[in-house]
Design an enzyme around this catalytic site. Structure first.
Site, mmCIF file in Angstrom:
data_model
loop_
_atom_site.group_PDB
_atom_site.id
_atom_site.type_symbol
_atom_site.label_atom_id
_atom_site.label_comp_id
_atom_site.label_asym_id
_atom_site.label_seq_id
_atom_site.Cartn_x
_atom_site.Cartn_y
_atom_site.Cartn_z
ATOM 1 N N CYS A 1 -10.515 -63.672 63.817
ATOM 2 C CA CYS A 1 -9.618 -63.551 62.508
ATOM 3 C C CYS A 1 -8.967 -64.716 62.221
ATOM 4 O O CYS A 1 -8.877 -65.587 63.334
ATOM 5 C CB CYS A 1 -8.476 -62.329 63.058
ATOM 6 S SG CYS A 1 -8.900 -60.766 63.217
ATOM 7 N N GLY B 1 -12.408 -63.786 58.287
ATOM 8 C CA GLY B 1 -12.451 -62.552 58.644
ATOM 9 C C GLY B 1 -11.921 -61.948 56.967
ATOM 10 O O GLY B 1 -11.788 -62.325 56.218
ATOM 11 N N ASN C 1 -4.958 -63.467 65.988
ATOM 12 C CA ASN C 1 -6.748 -63.266 66.322
ATOM 13 C C ASN C 1 -7.185 -63.242 67.522
ATOM 14 O O ASN C 1 -6.070 -63.925 68.519
ATOM 15 C CB ASN C 1 -7.061 -64.306 66.348
ATOM 16 C CG ASN C 1 -7.824 -65.287 65.619
ATOM 17 O OD1 ASN C 1 -8.658 -64.238 66.037
ATOM 18 N ND2 ASN C 1 -8.374 -66.465 66.364
ATOM 19 N N GLY C 2 -7.819 -62.313 67.819
ATOM 20 C CA GLY C 2 -8.039 -62.159 69.704
ATOM 21 C C GLY C 2 -7.962 -60.986 69.515
ATOM 22 O O GLY C 2 -8.721 -59.862 68.915
ATOM 23 N N TYR D 1 -20.487 -70.699 65.284
ATOM 24 C CA TYR D 1 -20.790 -70.368 64.663
ATOM 25 C C TYR D 1 -19.478 -69.900 63.813
ATOM 26 O O TYR D 1 -19.291 -70.071 62.695
ATOM 27 C CB TYR D 1 -21.093 -68.939 64.674
ATOM 28 C CG TYR D 1 -21.078 -68.490 63.880
ATOM 29 C CD1 TYR D 1 -22.333 -67.839 62.854
ATOM 30 C CD2 TYR D 1 -20.270 -66.885 63.442
ATOM 31 C CE1 TYR D 1 -22.594 -67.207 62.066
ATOM 32 C CE2 TYR D 1 -20.722 -66.156 62.496
ATOM 33 C CZ TYR D 1 -21.146 -65.854 61.657
ATOM 34 O OH TYR D 1 -21.349 -65.043 60.653
#
Length: 506
Positions: A2, A28, A101-102, A257
Site C-alpha cells: 500500500c 495500490g 502498509n504491511g 518491482y
C-alpha cells in the site's frame, strides 16, 4: 503493498495529500482515502477506486485543515471492501486515525488479546484495524489529557513489543500531531521530508521519496528500523528509535518491482539498483550461455525497462521496444483474481510485429510470480513471427509466499514453487529461461548502501526473518489468499458470535 502519506503544514494540506497519493498510486489501486484535522474536527473521504475517481472537487473542499494523512490500498488478503479502505479511526483516546502498509504475522493472536484483555472490538478482517487499536490502547496508558512526544514514542515501543511482521504506518492524533513508525526490521519503507516556508518548516512522511519530491519536500532520510517520528500540530519535529533490538532488513522486492524507479529507499536509488540487476543478469547469461544466438533484447513494460536496457548494453545486443502498453490498464500483479489477470494481459500489451518477425528475442521481465503474464507474452511474440523466444527474469525464482505485506499468492499458485527452472521454462513456453541469482540481486541493491547487512528475501529463499512464521501459519495463509477462495467469497467476516466461539475453542 500500500502507499501511505502524512503532512503537517502551515496551510491546507488537502491538495498535497491528493498529489502525493497520485504519485503513490502504483502501490495500490483498490481504494484511496484522506483524513484531515482542523480545530477539533476530522474530515474524511475514502472509497474504492483510483485516487482520481475517489476525490472530486466537492470532496476536496470538505477536507479542511493543516495536517492530515492519506492511503492507497490493495488487499493482501480478504475481499475488496470499502469498509476496509483507509485511513481507519478510533475515538479513544484523543481520536486517532491510521494508514498502514504491511502485514502483521500475529494478527489473530493480537485480535484475541484486544478482545479479552484490552476490551476492544475489531470490526473488519483488516490487520490495520488491529494495529490501530494496539496503538490506541498503548497510548491510553499514559493517562494524560495532553500527551508529549515521549508518551507517543513509549506507545510505539509497546506496539513493537506486541506486533510482529512487516509494517510502516502513519497516524494522526487529534489536537497533537502526525506520527509515523517503521517495524523493527525495516521491512516496509517510509521516509520523511522537510519543506521550508516563511511561516516555518513543514514536514511530510511517505512510503517513497518520489512523493516528497513531487510536493517540493527535501528528503531528510528513511526512518530507521524500529524508528518513529512525531510532528506536532505546531510543526515541532521529534524522532526516536523505539525498538529494543532493531535489525535493518528491507524488502528486496521493493527494488525489483514495487517502488518507482525515481525513488530512493534506504539510501539506495531504485533506478541504479535496477541498472545493476541488468548488468549482473547479462553476466550470468554470458557465463552459462556464452554462445547465445540472441538478436534483440525486448523488455516487458514497464518495470523491467531499466534492467533490460543495461542487459542489452552488456551483451552488445540491440535493445528494442516490442510491446506498447495501454496505460489505462492497472498492474496485473495486483489484480484481485486470476481470471481478471488473464483478461487484462491482452488488453494491456500490444506487440510491434516487425520487432519480432524472424528474430531470436529475449524478453526481460522484473520477475515471474504466477507465470500467467509471461506465458501469454511469449505466445504473443511467437504469433508475431519470432524464431525463438527466450525469457529472462531480473529477480530469482519466486518460490514462497510473502507474509510481510505483498500479495504474493499461496505457494501452489507460484509457478516456481516445487519446480526446477527448466520445468518453469517449459510451462511458460520459453525456448530458454534465465533467472537472476539471489546473491547477484542482493549485491545489486547493497552496492547502493553497503551498510545494509540483511534483506528480506523470503519470497525467494523461504527464510522469514521475523522468526515466527510456521508451517501452520503458511497453511492458513494459503486458505485465505488463494484465488479460488477469493473468487468463491470464502473470506467472510467474523461476527461476535464467531469470535466468541474461537476464544472458547482456544
Amino acid at each position: 503493498m500500500c502507499g501511505i502519506i502524512g503532512v503537517v503544514a502551515r496551510g491546507p494540506v488537502n491538495q498535497a495529500l491528493y498529489d502525493g497519493l497520485t504519485v503513490l498510486q502504483h502501490r495500490g489501486q483498490d481504494a484511496a482515502g484522506i483524513m484531515t484535522y482542523e480545530k477539533g474536527r476530522l474530515y474524511l473521504r475514502k472509497n474504492n477506486g483510483l485516487v482520481r475517481d475517489v476525490f472530486r472537487q466537492e470532496h476536496m473542499l470538505q477536507l479542511r485543515g493543516h495536517m492530515g494523512i492519506g492511503h492507497v490500498r490493495y488487499p493482501t488478503a480478504g475481499c475488496s471492501s470499502s469498509a476496509e479502505a483507509q485511513p481507519l479511526y478510533v475515538n479513544s483516546p484523543y481520536g486517532i486515525s491510521l494508514a498502514h502498509n504491511g502485514n502483521l504475522t500475529n494478527a489473530e493472536a493480537l485480535k484475541k488479546e484486544l478482545f479479552l484483555e484490552d476490551l476492544r472490538h475489531i470490526n473488519t478482517e483488516s490487520d490495520s484495524e488491529i494495529l490501530l487499536n494496539i496503538l490506541a490502547h498503548e497510548l491510553a496508558q499514559s493517562g494524560k489529557l495532553n500527551v508529549t512526544a515521549d508518551d507517543v514514542f513509549d506507545a510505539v515501543a509497546a506496539v513493537h513489543r506486541r506486533c510482529r511482521g512487516g509494517y510502516a504506518a502513519v497516524a494522526m492524533i487529534n489536537c497533537h500531531g502526525v506520527l509515523a513508525f517503521r517495524d523493527p526490521y525495516g521491512i516496509r519503507p517510509v521516509c520523511v521530508g522537510e519543506r521550508r516556508t516563511e511561516a516555518g518548516p513543514e514536514y511530510a512522511v511517505a512510503s517513497e521519496s518520489v512523493a516528497l519530491d513531487t510536493l517540493g519536500f527535501r528528503l531528510i532520510r528513511e526512518l530507521g528500523a524500529g524508528e518513529a517520528v512525531f510532528i506536532t500540530e505546531d510543526g515541532e519535529f521529534h524522532a526516536r528509535g523505539c525498538a529494543d533490538n532493531p535489525i535493518l532488513a528491507p524488502c528486496l522486492f521493493e527494488h525489483v518491482y514495487l517502488a518507482r524507479p525515481d525513488s530512493i529507499i534506504d539510501d539506495v536509488a531504485v533506478y541504479k539498483a535496477r541498472l545493476r540487476m541488468g548488468e549482473r543478469l547479462a553476466a550470468k547469461l554470458l557465463r552459462v550461455w556464452p554462445d547465445h544466438d540472441i538478436d534483440v533484447v525486448i523488455p516487458v513494460p514497464d518495470t523491467s525497462r531499466t534492467a533490460a536496457l543495461e542487459m542489452a548494453h552488456a551483451l552488445g545486443v540491440k535493445y528494442r521496444e516490442g510491446f506498447i502498453k495501454n496505460r489505462y490498464i492497472g498492474r496485473t500483479f495486483i489484480m484481485p483474481g486470476q481470471t481478471q489477470r488473464r483478461k487484462s494481459v491482452r488488453h494491456k500489451l500490444n506487440p510491434i510485429g516487425l520487432e519480432f518477425k524472424g528474430k531470436n528475442v529475449i524478453l526481460v521481465d522484473d520477475s515471474i510470480v504466477r507465470g500467467t503474464t509471461c506465458q501469454q507474452i511469449i505466445q504473443m511474440a511467437r504469433d508475431e513471427g519470432a524464431k525463438k523466444v527466450y525469457f529472462a527474469s531480473a529477480a530469482p525464482a519466486v518460490r514462497y509466499p510473502n507474509v510481510y505485506g505483498i500479495d504474493m499468492p499461496s505457494a501452489h499458485e507460484l509457478i516456481a514453487h516445487g519446480r526446477t527452472d527448466d520445468e518453469v521454462g517449459r510451462i511458460i513456453g520459453a525456448d530458454r529461461l534465465i533467472y537472476q541469482d539471489l546473491e547477484d540481486l542482493v549485491e545489486a541493491v547493497r552496492h547502493g548502501n553497503p551498510s545494509i547487512k540483511r534483506f528480506d528475501a523470503s519470497c525467494f529463499n523461504g527464510e522469514y526473518i521475523t522468526g515466527d512464521v510456521t508451517d501452520a501459519y503458511l497453511e492458513n495463509l494459503e486458505r485465505h489468499r488463494c484465488d479460488t477462495a477469493r473468487e468463491q467469497g470464502n473470506n467472510s467476516r467474523h461476527t461476535m458470535t464467531d469470535l466468541a466461539q474461537q476464544l472458547d475453542d482456544a
